[in-house]
Design an enzyme around this catalytic site. Structure first.
Site, PDB file in Angstrom:
ATOM      1  N   ALA A 175       2.470 -30.910   5.889  1.00  0.00           N
ATOM      2  CA  ALA A 175       3.221 -29.746   5.420  1.00  0.00           C
ATOM      3  C   ALA A 175       4.028 -30.020   4.156  1.00  0.00           C
ATOM      4  O   ALA A 175       3.971 -29.244   3.190  1.00  0.00           O
ATOM      5  CB  ALA A 175       4.131 -29.237   6.534  1.00  0.00           C
ATOM      6  N   LYS A 272      -9.154 -34.661  17.050  1.00  0.00           N
ATOM      7  CA  LYS A 272      -8.951 -35.789  16.130  1.00  0.00           C
ATOM      8  C   LYS A 272      -7.756 -36.641  16.534  1.00  0.00           C
ATOM      9  O   LYS A 272      -7.667 -37.823  16.185  1.00  0.00           O
ATOM     10  CB  LYS A 272      -8.793 -35.280  14.699  1.00  0.00           C
ATOM     11  CG  LYS A 272      -7.732 -34.193  14.505  1.00  0.00           C
ATOM     12  CD  LYS A 272      -6.429 -34.699  14.001  1.00  0.00           C
ATOM     13  CE  LYS A 272      -5.428 -33.570  13.816  1.00  0.00           C
ATOM     14  NZ  LYS A 272      -4.177 -33.975  13.174  1.00  0.00           N
TER      15      LYS A 272
END
Length: 418
Positions: A175, A272
């Site tokens: 982010a 993942k």
């Protein structure tokens, strides 16, 4: 060929969530609504879970007015910055923080969900019956709800609870790097409902349709086969095809690839994290890059297999092997993500991963450990543990049944082939 359609309304956008990633997405979206004001209303509502916040003394915003705790929404709207969750990053002035989620979503035709997954249910309950029935959603929440009862994507959970279509956004997206406008890519999965293509010819043209699409309802099957009732997007709005969805998220520093594989995009962002734990284990042993690459290769193969086995033809292999939400996100997570780092520290220091969590994460939990347990419960119920040796190995290591040093033997499929 240019369209003759005349659209009397623009899409109003609301970002539901205002943490680090939520505020970053609100910044990206607000830049684009201003640039594409022919498609979107410029103002972007951002729902903020209201709390008091004290500006730190070393902040450039500290003064007599901010020396006492103030409501976070007031600070965001006056400073045009989220000082708690995304400090020192200027926000476009058309981002409006709103502490009332119902008011924030009022009349919004596009809802971008970006909040911790444990708050999805409660938030959707608050929104039931409060949104326009033809709203469309995009979930930026990574992960999926997995139990011995089955798998459910967060995008589908949102869509089912609110009676709307909901796509997904996921990728190798840290982010703060996106907020700082450092180059990155993401993948948006959006498969426009067929009823949204039924736009009538604009009124006033020969043979114009007079169908009121706000009353047109249809049934569609979700990825799990459930029948979902949806309402068509009215023709007064610009169509939400891939081109216009891309306009909402694509920036010079944030490149967007549009696909229709919602399940694949969602699975890549969740599974993942299990692979990142395995990569951390072998890196903590000091086995080097070759071992880590081997684990990543097996991991992405198991991601594809999981998608194909449990979500059928809706999942495309290339989503995992060619898109940011797949291979790129896996690389990032296995290079420096917190699942990788904590697993590496646990092995290197001879501590349990739970001890590392408590020391490093200030009360938060790793997504990878939770997902590993949930996926294993599901695979066990399906009798498919042996089909996913890496996922199963990670679970066994977390349970203390095997050691990280045994990973090569645990994922060796050559014996089964002999």
């Amino acid at each position: 060929m240019s369209s003759l359609a005349v659209h009397s309304k623009k899409h109003k956008v609301c970002v539901v969530g205002s943490g680090n990633w939520g505020t970053t997405i609100a910044k990206v979206v607000a830049e684009n609504t201003k640039q594409h004001s022919d498609v979107f209303e410029e103002e972007v509502q951002m729902w903020v879970f209201e709390e008091e916040y004290q500006i730190p003394k070393d902040s450039k915003h500290y003064n007599d007015e901010t020396s006492q705790p103030r409501k976070l929404t007031e600070l965001i709207n006056s400073l045009h910055e989220n000082p708690k969750y995304l400090p020192n990053i200027p926000l476009p002035h058309n981002v409006v923080a709103n502490p009332d989620v119902v008011d924030a979503v009022k009349d919004a035709s596009i809802l971008v969900f970006n909040l911790p997954h444990q708050f999805i249910g409660k938030t959707c309950e608050q929104l039931q019956g409060k949104i326009v029935p033809y709203a469309r959603g995009i979930s930026c929440i990574k992960g999926l709800a997995v139990s011995d009862k089955g798998c459910e994507l967060f995008s589908e959970s949102i869509g089912e609870k609110l009676g709307i279509y909901c796509g997904a956004l996921s990728g190798a997206n840290i982010a703060t790097e996106v907020a700082l406008e450092k180059f990155s890519e993401t993948t948006v999965a959006y498969d426009p409902p067929s009823m949204d293509s039924q736009h009538p010819t604009p009124q006033g043209t020969p043979h114009g349709s007079h169908t009121d699409l706000t009353k047109l309802q249809g049934e569609a099957k979700g990825l799990t086969g459930k029948k979902l009732k949806r309402t068509a997007m009215p023709s007064e709005y610009p169509p939400l095809h891939h081109k216009n969805v891309k306009k909402l998220f694509h920036r010079p520093y944030f490149h967007v690839s549009l696909v229709s594989d919602v399940a694949g995009v969602s699975l890549g962002g969740a599974l993942k994290n299990i692979v990142a734990l395995a990569a951390g284990f072998v890196d903590g042993l000091g086995w080097g890059d070759n071992a880590k690459a081997a684990v990543m290769r097996v991991g992405i193969m198991e991601e594809v297999k999981f998608g194909k086995m449990f979500f059928g033809d809706s999942v495309q292999t290339r989503t995992f092997t060619e898109e940011s939400c797949g291979v790129a996100d896996l690389i990032t997570s296995c290079s420096g993500g917190r699942n990788f780092r904590c697993a590496k520290m646990a092995v290197a220091e001879g501590l349990s991963i739970g001890e590392i969590e408590k020391r490093e994460l200030n009360g938060q939990s790793l997504q990878g450990t939770g997902t590993a347990y949930e996926v294993n419960d599901f695979l066990k119920k399906e009798g498919k543990e042996h089909e996913f040796p890496l996922f199963t190995a990670v679970h066994s290591i977390l349970e203390g049944k095997h050691k990280p040093e045994e990973i090569p033997q645990l994922i060796d499929t050559s014996k089964k082939e002999e």
